[in-house]
Design a protein around this motif. Structure first.
Motif, PDB file in Angstrom:
ATOM      1  N   ASN A 233       0.844  -1.305  -0.072  1.00  0.00           N
ATOM      2  CA  ASN A 233       0.124  -0.034  -0.113  1.00  0.00           C
ATOM      3  C   ASN A 233       0.950   1.148  -0.023  1.00  0.00           C
ATOM      4  N   ARG A 234       1.070   1.819  -1.230  1.00  0.00           N
ATOM      5  CA  ARG A 234       1.941   2.991  -1.493  1.00  0.00           C
ATOM      6  C   ARG A 234       0.939   4.217  -1.336  1.00  0.00           C
ATOM      7  N   GLN A 235       0.082   4.326  -0.978  1.00  0.00           N
ATOM      8  CA  GLN A 235      -0.727   5.515  -0.852  1.00  0.00           C
ATOM      9  C   GLN A 235       0.020   6.377   0.219  1.00  0.00           C
ATOM     10  N   LEU A 236       0.645   5.717   1.316  1.00  0.00           N
ATOM     11  CA  LEU A 236       1.349   6.757   2.314  1.00  0.00           C
ATOM     12  C   LEU A 236       2.559   5.683   2.522  1.00  0.00           C
ATOM     13  N   GLY A 237       3.542   6.549   2.737  1.00  0.00           N
ATOM     14  CA  GLY A 237       4.858   5.942   3.309  1.00  0.00           C
ATOM     15  C   GLY A 237       5.254   6.644   4.516  1.00  0.00           C
ATOM     16  N   ILE A 238       5.874   6.178   5.573  1.00  0.00           N
ATOM     17  CA  ILE A 238       6.212   6.529   7.116  1.00  0.00           C
ATOM     18  C   ILE A 238       7.579   6.661   7.038  1.00  0.00           C
ATOM     19  N   ILE A 239       8.219   7.730   7.336  1.00  0.00           N
ATOM     20  CA  ILE A 239       9.462   7.927   7.827  1.00  0.00           C
ATOM     21  C   ILE A 239       9.615   7.993   9.613  1.00  0.00           C
ATOM     22  N   ALA A 240      10.252   7.013  10.303  1.00  0.00           N
ATOM     23  CA  ALA A 240      10.284   7.240  11.664  1.00  0.00           C
ATOM     24  C   ALA A 240      11.679   6.993  12.158  1.00  0.00           C
ATOM     25  N   SER A 241      11.909   7.786  12.834  1.00  0.00           N
ATOM     26  CA  SER A 241      13.276   7.867  13.691  1.00  0.00           C
ATOM     27  C   SER A 241      13.336   7.796  14.978  1.00  0.00           C
ATOM     28  N   GLY A 242      14.523   7.030  15.684  1.00  0.00           N
ATOM     29  CA  GLY A 242      14.335   6.596  16.853  1.00  0.00           C
ATOM     30  C   GLY A 242      13.426   6.004  17.618  1.00  0.00           C
ATOM     31  N   ILE A 243      12.930   6.497  18.772  1.00  0.00           N
ATOM     32  CA  ILE A 243      11.962   5.932  19.475  1.00  0.00           C
ATOM     33  C   ILE A 243      10.479   6.161  18.825  1.00  0.00           C
ATOM     34  N   ALA A 244      10.426   7.031  17.860  1.00  0.00           N
ATOM     35  CA  ALA A 244       9.275   7.176  17.103  1.00  0.00           C
ATOM     36  C   ALA A 244       8.901   6.048  16.337  1.00  0.00           C
ATOM     37  N   TYR A 245      10.112   5.355  15.818  1.00  0.00           N
ATOM     38  CA  TYR A 245       9.757   4.042  15.168  1.00  0.00           C
ATOM     39  C   TYR A 245       9.103   2.796  16.026  1.00  0.00           C
ATOM     40  N   PRO A 253       0.808  -4.248  15.478  1.00  0.00           N
ATOM     41  CA  PRO A 253       1.397  -5.285  15.979  1.00  0.00           C
ATOM     42  C   PRO A 253       1.474  -6.334  14.749  1.00  0.00           C
ATOM     43  N   ASP A 254       0.563  -6.260  13.832  1.00  0.00           N
ATOM     44  CA  ASP A 254       0.938  -7.524  12.776  1.00  0.00           C
ATOM     45  C   ASP A 254       1.663  -6.900  11.697  1.00  0.00           C
ATOM     46  N   GLY A 255       2.407  -5.848  11.685  1.00  0.00           N
ATOM     47  CA  GLY A 255       3.089  -5.231  10.707  1.00  0.00           C
ATOM     48  C   GLY A 255       2.379  -4.269  10.152  1.00  0.00           C
ATOM     49  N   CYS A 256       3.173  -3.128   9.702  1.00  0.00           N
ATOM     50  CA  CYS A 256       2.645  -1.829   9.043  1.00  0.00           C
ATOM     51  C   CYS A 256       2.222  -2.191   7.508  1.00  0.00           C
ATOM     52  N   PRO A 257       1.232  -1.878   7.260  1.00  0.00           N
ATOM     53  CA  PRO A 257       0.704  -1.885   5.648  1.00  0.00           C
ATOM     54  C   PRO A 257       1.478  -1.164   4.855  1.00  0.00           C
ATOM     55  N   TYR A 258       2.048   0.002   5.091  1.00  0.00           N
ATOM     56  CA  TYR A 258       2.685   1.116   4.149  1.00  0.00           C
ATOM     57  C   TYR A 258       4.270   0.871   4.398  1.00  0.00           C
ATOM     58  N   PRO A 259       4.792   1.307   3.278  1.00  0.00           N
ATOM     59  CA  PRO A 259       6.454   1.066   3.494  1.00  0.00           C
ATOM     60  C   PRO A 259       7.060   2.135   4.867  1.00  0.00           C
ATOM     61  N   VAL A 260       7.957   1.634   5.434  1.00  0.00           N
ATOM     62  CA  VAL A 260       8.498   2.593   6.464  1.00  0.00           C
ATOM     63  C   VAL A 260      10.018   2.505   6.188  1.00  0.00           C
ATOM     64  N   LEU A 261      10.352   3.540   6.423  1.00  0.00           N
ATOM     65  CA  LEU A 261      11.845   3.997   6.214  1.00  0.00           C
ATOM     66  C   LEU A 261      12.290   4.125   8.007  1.00  0.00           C
ATOM     67  N   LYS A 262      13.053   3.324   8.588  1.00  0.00           N
ATOM     68  CA  LYS A 262      13.448   3.909   9.983  1.00  0.00           C
ATOM     69  C   LYS A 262      14.809   4.315   9.667  1.00  0.00           C
ATOM     70  N   VAL A 263      15.074   5.592  10.400  1.00  0.00           N
ATOM     71  CA  VAL A 263      16.009   6.289  10.348  1.00  0.00           C
ATOM     72  C   VAL A 263      16.839   6.321  11.763  1.00  0.00           C
ATOM     73  N   SER A 264      18.036   5.998  11.862  1.00  0.00           N
ATOM     74  CA  SER A 264      18.615   5.744  13.342  1.00  0.00           C
ATOM     75  C   SER A 264      20.071   6.263  13.087  1.00  0.00           C
ATOM     76  N   GLN A 265      20.687   6.556  11.871  1.00  0.00           N
ATOM     77  CA  GLN A 265      21.876   7.117  11.515  1.00  0.00           C
ATOM     78  C   GLN A 265      21.931   8.091  10.659  1.00  0.00           C
ATOM     79  N   TYR A 266      22.525   9.130  11.140  1.00  0.00           N
ATOM     80  CA  TYR A 266      22.558  10.218  10.230  1.00  0.00           C
ATOM     81  C   TYR A 266      24.071  10.689   9.659  1.00  0.00           C
ATOM     82  N   PRO A 267      24.260  11.509   8.605  1.00  0.00           N
ATOM     83  CA  PRO A 267      23.232  12.142   7.874  1.00  0.00           C
ATOM     84  C   PRO A 267      22.345  11.468   7.322  1.00  0.00           C
ATOM     85  N   LEU A 268      20.988  12.339   7.027  1.00  0.00           N
ATOM     86  CA  LEU A 268      19.743  11.641   6.430  1.00  0.00           C
ATOM     87  C   LEU A 268      20.250  10.865   5.413  1.00  0.00           C
ATOM     88  N   PRO A 269      20.047   9.507   5.481  1.00  0.00           N
ATOM     89  CA  PRO A 269      19.944   8.816   3.891  1.00  0.00           C
ATOM     90  C   PRO A 269      19.167   9.084   2.822  1.00  0.00           C
TER      91      PRO A 269
END
Length: 535
Positions: A233-245, A253-269
């Motif tokens: 489901n690519r109507q929405l993508g989610i970028i989540a960093s640190g504890i927000a992820y 709990p059953d898995g996110c239906p949208y693409p997720v980019l977890k960011v925990s190392q910078y500079p921003l990829p």
């Protein structure tokens, strides 16, 4: 080996297991427990790991830089406003580079549970052009320490690691290594021309550090801590960093239906961000703190995607995130909330019963009844509670050490009487230079150093100036005749009020030191004495 650890403790254990030789810190919530954990660690004692408190964050940063210069691994810990205090050596440490690994751990405090602001330390990492890590779990906080030290030595740069209050003060099971890494040996590989920041040498280092930025960004793209999790489901993508992820995953709990980019190392990829903004119709940015990622995504790489987050109102602009706030942003049902019980009376913080600060404020208020235009400049510590009823005794509190310099500035403007009240630990942290300014100009101010023999607000850590304050004040030029010590007890109220009034009417710099041990540490010491007597 599994251990149940606070986020702060996971950082500390991770550093010890990565071959730490020294931790340098000034206590500040929510970072304090890192150093305390190392101080009590059997491994640290066995290995002789340095763990004594520093006078302030600047001295901590510089001492850690000295340990790195000698090839050993050092950790510097502070809360977010402490990074302001050590900004000079921190930013310049990117110019000198490192020899042994150097990690700067900063604990940010969104929602200002015990702080003056919601400063986001990731901006400092970008400003200094150094790698920045931001764990999303206690396990990651542990694992990142070894990676951070390795990265620091590989790139010859300090590494900034950012945690937030909930990460620092929540617990989880952490899998630790069985055999800690050995400490580095002393080495003399530090190149003098890098470490002597004369302009001619610093310009060369600046070119090197600037040229490293594409490498740092590629390492963020390849980092095991940055993950791109695709979904249909690519109507929405989610970028989540640190504890927000972490919060985001709680929503699904059953898995996110949208693409997720977890960011925990910078500079921003940016490469991973571009993939999301190219593939998704909209992107929600979930980050604890200020819109650090959202600003960058919106400014340079939105593609055709609509960017949402704190700046657009889907998430609140201030305060901490939590799973319910993220659910609201995703139009998911939120758990039922219950109104506070009307039978529970609010209990604002207050000075402890029997606290010496109470007697100081009672005496000061009694004297100042004669001076309706008096101004009292406060400082950072538990005595800041003197602003609240019943005392209502101070008129300002800005940052560590500001009381003395603000009183001096007010006096320069013509204010009289101008009173500064500062705690013992805060005085040695950043009040001494202000007192020297006042002495050098003969400022008409009265300084009260309320000495409770400890760093009380953060749990009773050692105070750098204990039993040295009279000598310090004399060394800074305060005249003996106007350096007074009193014991803040109700039975001494006549003496204290007389002393305050006399010094208010001396038109120069005077210092009064009310000295009595903090009630919390006193009770602790009495228990220790009883236990020792029984044994």
């Amino acid at each position: 080996m599994k251990r149940l650890l606070l986020g702060d403790e996971a950082v500390a254990q991770g550093a010890l297991d990565a071959g730490l030789s020294g931790v340098y810190a000034y206590p500040g919530t929510p970072s304090t427990e890192i150093t305390e954990f190392i101080q009590l660690s059997p491994l640290a004692k066995e290995r002789g790991v340095h763990s004594r408190w520093s006078t302030n964050e600047k001295t901590a940063m510089e001492a850690a830089l000295g340990m790195s210069y000698m090839g050993k691994r050092a950790l510097v810990c502070m809360k977010h406003v402490g990074l302001n205090v050590c900004a000079d050596p921190f930013v310049n440490s990117a110019m000198t580079g490192t020899n042994g690994g150097l990690v700067v751990l900063v604990a940010d405090d969104p929602s200002m549970h015990s702080s003056q602001d919601e400063q986001d330390s990731r901006f400092y990492g970008k400003f200094a052009m150094v790698p920045t890590l931001e764990p999303s779990t206690q396990q990651e906080a542990y694992d990142m320490m070894a990676c951070a030290f390795d990265l620091s030595e590989k790139l010859q740069l300090p590494v900034l690691m950012r945690v937030t209050t909930r990460m620092a003060h929540s617990r989880a099971v952490v899998e630790c290594v069985e055999v800690p890494r050995q400490q580095n040996e002393l080495n003399y590989n530090a190149k003098a021309s890098n470490w002597v920041l004369l302009p001619a040498f610093a310009r060369k280092r600046n070119e090197v550090v600037t040229a490293q930025q594409p490498l740092l960004e590629q390492q963020a793209v390849d980092s095991p801590f940055n993950l791109y999790q695709d979904a249909p489901n690519r109507q929405l993508g989610i970028i989540a960093s640190g504890i927000a992820y972490n919060y985001l995953m709680e929503c699904f709990p059953d898995g996110c239906p949208y693409p997720v980019l977890k960011v925990s190392q910078y500079p921003l990829p940016k490469k991973l961000v571009r993939r999301m903004t190219d593939d998704c119709e909209a992107v929600l940015v979930c980050e604890e703190g200020q819109p650090f990622i959202e600003d960058q995504v919106r400014g340079v790489m939105p593609g055709n995607a609509v960017i949402r987050g704190r700046l657009t109102g889907q998430l609140p602009r201030t305060g901490e995130l939590n799973p319910d706030l993220i659910k609201k942003a995703l139009d998911l049902p939120v758990a039922e909330n219950f109104a506070p019980c009307e039978d529970v009376t609010p209990r604002p913080p207050a000075l402890c019963q029997g606290c010496g600060h109470r007697d100081v404020y009672a005496a000061l208020n009694q004297v100042l009844l004669k001076y309706p235009n008096a101004r009292v400049f406060g400082d950072i510590g538990c005595y800041t509670l003197g602003f609240l009823p019943p005392y209502k005794a101070i008129h300002s509190c800005v940052d560590m050490g500001a009381s003395i310099t603000m009183a001096k500035g007010a006096s320069d403007a013509g204010q009289w009487p101008a009173v500064a009240i500062i705690g013992d630990s805060t005085f040695t942290h950043s009040g001494m230079t202000g007192l020297l300014d006042a002495v050098n100009e003969g400022a008409d101010i009265t300084v009260i150093i309320s000495d409770n023999l400890t760093t009380a607000m953060t749990g009773g850590q050692d105070s750098a100036g204990t039993n040295k304050f009279e000598a310090i004040c004399r060394g800074l030029g305060v005249e003996d005749a106007h350096l007074k010590v009193v014991v803040p007890l109700p039975k001494n109220m006549d003496e204290i009020t007389r002393t305050i009034e006399e010094e208010l009417n001396y038109h120069g710099v005077s210092v009064i030191i009310p000295r009595r041990e903090c009630m919390q540490t006193l009770q602790r010491h009495l228990k220790q004495k009883k236990a020792a007597a029984k044994s």
